[in-house]
Scaffold this motif. Structure first.
Motif, PDB file in Angstrom:
ATOM      1  N   ILE A  55     -42.651  35.648 -50.210  1.00 38.52           N
ATOM      2  CA  ILE A  55     -44.048  35.263 -50.442  1.00 38.52           C
ATOM      3  C   ILE A  55     -44.351  33.946 -49.733  1.00 38.52           C
ATOM      4  CG2 ILE A  55     -45.714  34.534 -52.201  1.00 38.52           C
ATOM      5  CD1 ILE A  55     -44.277  36.557 -54.096  1.00 38.52           C
ATOM      6  N   GLY A  56     -43.448  32.979 -49.856  1.00 39.91           N
ATOM      7  CA  GLY A  56     -43.638  31.697 -49.184  1.00 39.91           C
ATOM      8  C   GLY A  56     -43.711  31.843 -47.677  1.00 39.91           C
ATOM      9  N   ILE A  57     -42.841  32.667 -47.131  1.00 37.57           N
ATOM     10  CA  ILE A  57     -42.835  32.890 -45.679  1.00 37.57           C
ATOM     11  C   ILE A  57     -44.128  33.562 -45.231  1.00 37.57           C
ATOM     12  CG2 ILE A  57     -41.719  34.225 -43.845  1.00 37.57           C
ATOM     13  CD1 ILE A  57     -39.036  33.554 -45.237  1.00 37.57           C
ATOM     14  N   SER A  58     -44.651  34.473 -46.046  1.00 36.66           N
ATOM     15  CA  SER A  58     -45.917  35.122 -45.664  1.00 36.66           C
ATOM     16  C   SER A  58     -47.046  34.099 -45.568  1.00 36.66           C
ATOM     17  CB  SER A  58     -46.276  36.234 -46.649  1.00 36.66           C
ATOM     18  OG  SER A  58     -46.759  35.718 -47.876  1.00 36.66           O
ATOM     19  N   LEU A  59     -47.041  33.120 -46.460  1.00 37.55           N
ATOM     20  CA  LEU A  59     -48.067  32.074 -46.410  1.00 37.55           C
ATOM     21  C   LEU A  59     -47.877  31.180 -45.184  1.00 37.55           C
ATOM     22  CD1 LEU A  59     -48.207  31.111 -50.185  1.00 37.55           C
ATOM     23  CD2 LEU A  59     -49.809  32.556 -48.911  1.00 37.55           C
ATOM     24  N   ILE A  60     -46.640  30.870 -44.863  1.00 35.47           N
ATOM     25  CA  ILE A  60     -46.363  30.052 -43.676  1.00 35.47           C
ATOM     26  C   ILE A  60     -46.777  30.799 -42.407  1.00 35.47           C
ATOM     27  CG2 ILE A  60     -44.529  28.989 -42.297  1.00 35.47           C
ATOM     28  CD1 ILE A  60     -43.084  28.443 -45.021  1.00 35.47           C
ATOM     29  N   ILE A  61     -46.481  32.089 -42.346  1.00 33.48           N
ATOM     30  CA  ILE A  61     -46.898  32.902 -41.201  1.00 33.48           C
ATOM     31  C   ILE A  61     -48.426  32.919 -41.111  1.00 33.48           C
ATOM     32  CG2 ILE A  61     -46.990  35.260 -40.283  1.00 33.48           C
ATOM     33  CD1 ILE A  61     -44.135  35.636 -41.381  1.00 33.48           C
ATOM     34  N   GLY A  62     -49.088  33.007 -42.271  1.00 39.49           N
ATOM     35  CA  GLY A  62     -50.545  32.968 -42.298  1.00 39.49           C
ATOM     36  C   GLY A  62     -51.106  31.670 -41.755  1.00 39.49           C
ATOM     37  N   PHE A  63     -50.358  30.597 -41.879  1.00 43.74           N
ATOM     38  CA  PHE A  63     -50.771  29.320 -41.304  1.00 43.74           C
ATOM     39  C   PHE A  63     -50.500  29.268 -39.803  1.00 43.74           C
ATOM     40  CE2 PHE A  63     -49.499  25.042 -39.938  1.00 43.74           C
ATOM     41  CZ  PHE A  63     -50.681  24.351 -40.166  1.00 43.74           C
ATOM     42  N   ILE A  64     -49.374  29.817 -39.374  1.00 44.40           N
ATOM     43  CA  ILE A  64     -48.947  29.699 -37.977  1.00 44.40           C
ATOM     44  C   ILE A  64     -49.738  30.613 -37.040  1.00 44.40           C
ATOM     45  CG2 ILE A  64     -47.002  30.123 -36.415  1.00 44.40           C
ATOM     46  CD1 ILE A  64     -45.163  29.098 -38.634  1.00 44.40           C
ATOM     47  N   LEU A  65     -50.068  31.823 -37.467  1.00 45.12           N
ATOM     48  CA  LEU A  65     -50.734  32.777 -36.568  1.00 45.12           C
ATOM     49  C   LEU A  65     -52.025  32.235 -35.946  1.00 45.12           C
ATOM     50  CD1 LEU A  65     -50.178  36.236 -38.289  1.00 45.12           C
ATOM     51  CD2 LEU A  65     -49.060  35.303 -36.263  1.00 45.12           C
ATOM     52  N   LEU A  68     -51.377  29.895 -33.069  1.00 47.77           N
ATOM     53  CA  LEU A  68     -50.917  30.565 -31.854  1.00 47.77           C
ATOM     54  C   LEU A  68     -52.013  31.422 -31.227  1.00 47.77           C
ATOM     55  CD1 LEU A  68     -47.395  31.702 -33.121  1.00 47.77           C
ATOM     56  CD2 LEU A  68     -47.943  29.695 -31.733  1.00 47.77           C
ATOM     57  N   ASN A  69     -53.228  31.285 -31.763  1.00 43.31           N
ATOM     58  CA  ASN A  69     -54.386  32.075 -31.295  1.00 43.31           C
ATOM     59  C   ASN A  69     -54.150  33.573 -31.406  1.00 43.31           C
ATOM     60  OD1 ASN A  69     -56.087  29.915 -30.728  1.00 43.31           O
ATOM     61  ND2 ASN A  69     -55.085  29.588 -28.753  1.00 43.31           N
ATOM     62  N   ILE A  70     -53.433  33.976 -32.412  1.00 45.25           N
ATOM     63  CA  ILE A  70     -53.238  35.402 -32.695  1.00 45.25           C
ATOM     64  C   ILE A  70     -54.308  35.785 -33.711  1.00 45.25           C
ATOM     65  CG2 ILE A  70     -51.680  37.138 -33.624  1.00 45.25           C
ATOM     66  CD1 ILE A  70     -49.364  35.357 -32.619  1.00 45.25           C
ATOM     67  N   ASN A  71     -55.211  36.628 -33.291  1.00 42.17           N
ATOM     68  CA  ASN A  71     -56.383  36.952 -34.106  1.00 42.17           C
ATOM     69  C   ASN A  71     -56.150  38.185 -34.972  1.00 42.17           C
ATOM     70  OD1 ASN A  71     -57.897  34.775 -33.141  1.00 42.17           O
ATOM     71  ND2 ASN A  71     -58.418  35.937 -31.296  1.00 42.17           N
ATOM     72  N   ILE A  72     -55.231  38.055 -35.905  1.00 38.10           N
ATOM     73  CA  ILE A  72     -54.993  39.096 -36.897  1.00 38.10           C
ATOM     74  C   ILE A  72     -55.557  38.561 -38.205  1.00 38.10           C
ATOM     75  CG2 ILE A  72     -53.252  40.386 -38.183  1.00 38.10           C
ATOM     76  CD1 ILE A  72     -51.383  40.058 -35.792  1.00 38.10           C
ATOM     77  N   TYR A  76     -54.116  40.949 -43.476  1.00 38.53           N
ATOM     78  CA  TYR A  76     -53.230  41.975 -42.925  1.00 38.53           C
ATOM     79  C   TYR A  76     -51.782  41.495 -42.850  1.00 38.53           C
ATOM     80  CZ  TYR A  76     -57.309  44.668 -41.368  1.00 38.53           C
ATOM     81  OH  TYR A  76     -58.469  45.404 -41.302  1.00 38.53           O
ATOM     82  N   VAL A  77     -51.591  40.213 -42.976  1.00 41.28           N
ATOM     83  CA  VAL A  77     -50.249  39.637 -42.920  1.00 41.28           C
ATOM     84  C   VAL A  77     -49.777  39.243 -44.315  1.00 41.28           C
ATOM     85  CG1 VAL A  77     -48.862  37.743 -41.997  1.00 41.28           C
ATOM     86  CG2 VAL A  77     -50.631  38.781 -40.582  1.00 41.28           C
ATOM     87  N   ILE A  78     -50.569  38.437 -44.990  1.00 43.69           N
ATOM     88  CA  ILE A  78     -50.153  37.866 -46.270  1.00 43.69           C
ATOM     89  C   ILE A  78     -50.043  38.936 -47.354  1.00 43.69           C
ATOM     90  CG2 ILE A  78     -50.813  36.258 -48.101  1.00 43.69           C
ATOM     91  CD1 ILE A  78     -52.048  34.485 -45.921  1.00 43.69           C
TER      92      ILE A  78
END
Length: 101
Positions: A55-65, A68-72, A76-78
């Motif tokens: 769960i924590g990693i999903s939130l971190i990924i939600g911050f990083i995307l 990186l200008n990844i428009n998802i 759809y991630v978290i």
């Protein structure tokens, strides 16, 4: 940087997950661990900790995307990754605590 809260909460939740993985389940509320047998504490901590870490990693990924200008869309991630974490936590609860409470 408007979503810095995603990163901060993600880091906090990830740290809690790592603490649980090491077998320290004191961060889990007492009624959620009261029926866990002493010999099952490491297994329970590992399952709940991995779920919490996911769960924590999903939130971190939600911050990083977005950085990186990844428009998802973040949902759809978290949501799917977080749901996987919740499923692991619930599995640990039912297997080792014989229920949610």
């Amino acid at each position: 940087m408007k979503d810095i809260s995603l990163l901060l909460i993600g880091l906090l939740v990830s740290i809690l997950g790592i603490v649980n993985i090491t077998g320290n389940i004191s961060t889990i509320h007492s009624y959620n661990r009261r029926k866990v047998k002493e010999e099952d504490v490491p297994k329970y901590g590992r399952l709940v900790g991995i779920g919490t870490l996911i769960i924590g990693i999903s939130l971190i990924i939600g911050f990083i995307l977005p950085l990186l200008n990844i428009n998802i869309p973040l949902e759809y991630v978290i949501v799917p990754i977080g749901t996987l974490g919740i499923i692991l936590i619930l599995y640990g609860q039912f297997k080792y605590n014989k229920g949610i409470f």
